[in-house]
Write an enzyme that holds these catalytic residues in place. Structure first.
Site, mmCIF file in Angstrom:
data_model
loop_
_atom_site.group_PDB
_atom_site.id
_atom_site.type_symbol
_atom_site.label_atom_id
_atom_site.label_comp_id
_atom_site.label_asym_id
_atom_site.label_seq_id
_atom_site.Cartn_x
_atom_site.Cartn_y
_atom_site.Cartn_z
ATOM 1 N N TYR A 181 5.620 22.256 8.752
ATOM 2 C CA TYR A 181 6.129 21.085 8.007
ATOM 3 C C TYR A 181 7.320 20.434 8.723
ATOM 4 O O TYR A 181 7.373 19.209 8.882
ATOM 5 C CB TYR A 181 6.515 21.546 6.606
ATOM 6 C CG TYR A 181 7.007 20.458 5.693
ATOM 7 C CD1 TYR A 181 6.116 19.612 5.031
ATOM 8 C CD2 TYR A 181 8.370 20.270 5.465
ATOM 9 C CE1 TYR A 181 6.568 18.617 4.177
ATOM 10 C CE2 TYR A 181 8.832 19.278 4.614
ATOM 11 C CZ TYR A 181 7.929 18.454 3.979
ATOM 12 O OH TYR A 181 8.381 17.457 3.130
ATOM 13 N N ASP A 230 -8.259 9.819 2.062
ATOM 14 C CA ASP A 230 -7.723 11.007 2.729
ATOM 15 C C ASP A 230 -7.076 10.509 4.012
ATOM 16 O O ASP A 230 -7.774 10.128 4.966
ATOM 17 C CB ASP A 230 -8.861 12.003 3.025
ATOM 18 C CG ASP A 230 -8.344 13.252 3.738
ATOM 19 O OD1 ASP A 230 -7.187 13.255 4.209
ATOM 20 O OD2 ASP A 230 -9.118 14.213 3.833
ATOM 21 N N VAL A 231 -5.756 10.524 4.047
ATOM 22 C CA VAL A 231 -5.052 9.910 5.183
ATOM 23 C C VAL A 231 -5.286 10.654 6.498
ATOM 24 O O VAL A 231 -5.031 10.108 7.573
ATOM 25 C CB VAL A 231 -3.523 9.792 4.936
ATOM 26 C CG1 VAL A 231 -3.230 8.887 3.743
ATOM 27 C CG2 VAL A 231 -2.867 11.154 4.773
ATOM 28 N N THR A 256 0.677 5.402 -0.046
ATOM 29 C CA THR A 256 -0.152 6.609 -0.018
ATOM 30 C C THR A 256 0.595 7.745 -0.728
ATOM 31 O O THR A 256 1.816 7.698 -0.887
ATOM 32 C CB THR A 256 -0.496 7.048 1.421
ATOM 33 O OG1 THR A 256 0.674 7.626 2.031
ATOM 34 C CG2 THR A 256 -1.014 5.903 2.269
ATOM 35 N N GLY A 257 -0.165 8.743 -1.151
ATOM 36 C CA GLY A 257 0.456 9.813 -1.944
ATOM 37 C C GLY A 257 0.924 9.274 -3.287
ATOM 38 O O GLY A 257 1.856 9.797 -3.901
ATOM 39 N N LEU A 313 0.863 -1.188 0.000
ATOM 40 C CA LEU A 313 0.000 0.000 0.000
ATOM 41 C C LEU A 313 0.897 1.235 0.000
ATOM 42 O O LEU A 313 1.751 1.395 0.877
ATOM 43 C CB LEU A 313 -0.880 0.000 1.258
ATOM 44 C CG LEU A 313 -1.601 1.315 1.571
ATOM 45 C CD1 LEU A 313 -2.597 1.698 0.484
ATOM 46 C CD2 LEU A 313 -2.321 1.223 2.936
ATOM 47 N N SER A 364 1.561 11.027 -7.193
ATOM 48 C CA SER A 364 2.509 12.078 -7.544
ATOM 49 C C SER A 364 3.900 11.785 -6.960
ATOM 50 O O SER A 364 4.027 11.029 -5.990
ATOM 51 C CB SER A 364 1.975 13.403 -6.979
ATOM 52 O OG SER A 364 2.802 14.479 -7.321
#
Ligand code: NAP
Length: 247
Positions: free
Chosen positions: A158, A63-64, A13-14, A11, A17
């Protein structure tokens, strides 16, 4: 099918891109069955078009940052494959930059929600499913960032989220090591992707002299390390945060 992760279910995610998409391509090249997950289902489908199309690969919208969305995705995956994935790559991430004095509280929270809480939600759902299914030789790879170590002007949200991802990774490694589920992180430097395409050229020219190799990295160069950490080639690497920065 041969390759260092042949036959495993991964799996990512993201996946629509940048580094996530590159991870899908490298893991597929190395024989894994890919679940390409992104908040934009179309972007995840696009990743399939780029080269991971095939009957054992699927793509889905998630949507994580929302536990309902993550839990629904995990249950769809188990319906599809009958078993949970044994490789998890958490590459979904966002930036919402501003100087600290101008940082909007919602933008601070949003970045923490996707980058740190999102990583937690996916790891929690996946590890629970792996342990219930008695999966061993599991591997979780989180995507942190060098600015989580160095700090960066305009990225108080961030950088804090990514420092959190490293601490989280080390804790997960301790909790799930006894279940033979490893957890590591990659710590990328400055990588060319849609995330950094927004960085003005004059800022890029200020950053590059601080990179020993004098250039930005490519998503695939991070993905190759992700694939190594996902595979049994790194079977005794647990709780490590591996810099991929060009020095
Ligand atoms: P990217 O090209 O923007 O890819 C990130 C992907 O995550 C996008 O498809 C994005 O969708 C998706 N996403 C955002 N929020 C999401 C959510 N709530 N649920 C699911 N998916 C979501 O960026 P990248 O450069 O590949 O970055 C990948 C990871 O590497 C991130 O965690 C980033 O922080 C980290 N990283 C990147 C660099 C770099 O220099 N590029 C350096 C260090 C670390 P949208 O496009 O719709 O937002």
């Amino acid at each position: 099918m041969s390759g260092i992760v042949a036959g495993k279910i991964a799996l990512v995610t993201g996946a629509g891109s940048g580094i996530g998409r590159a991870a899908c391509l490298v893991l597929a090249r190395e024989g894994a069955n890919i679940i390409a997950a992104d908040q934009c289902g179309l972007a995840a489908q696009e990743t399939h078009r780029y080269g991971v199309g095939g009957k054992k690969h699927i793509c889905l919208s998630v949507d994580v940052s929302m536990s309902e969305s993550v839990n629904m995705a995990m249950s769809d995956i188990i319906d599809n494959y009958t078993v949970p994935p044994s490789i998890i790559v958490n590459s979904a991430g966002i930036t919402r930059d501003n100087f600290l004095l101008k940082m909007d509280e919602r933008m601070f929270q949003k970045v923490l929600d996707v980058n740190l809480k999102g990583t937690f939600l996916v790891v929690q759902a996946a590890a629970k499913a792996m342990i219930e299914a008695k999966i061993t030789r599991g591997s979780i790879v989180n995507v942190a960032s060098i600015v989580g170590r160095t700090g960066n002007i305009g990225q108080c949200n961030y950088s804090a989220s990514k420092a959190g991802v490293e601490a989280f990774t080390k804790t997960v490694a301790k909790e799930f090591g006894p279940f033979d589920i490893r957890c590591n992180a990659v710590v990328p430097g400055f990588i060319k992707s849609p995330m950094t395409d927004a960085v003005p050229e004059k800022v890029i020219q200020k950053i590059l002299p601080h990179v020993a190799m004098g250039r930005m990295g490519r998503p695939q160069e991070v993905a190759e390390v992700i694939a190594f950490l996902s595979s049994e080639r790194s079977s005794y690497v647990n709780g490590a945060c591996v810099e991929v920065t060009g020095g």
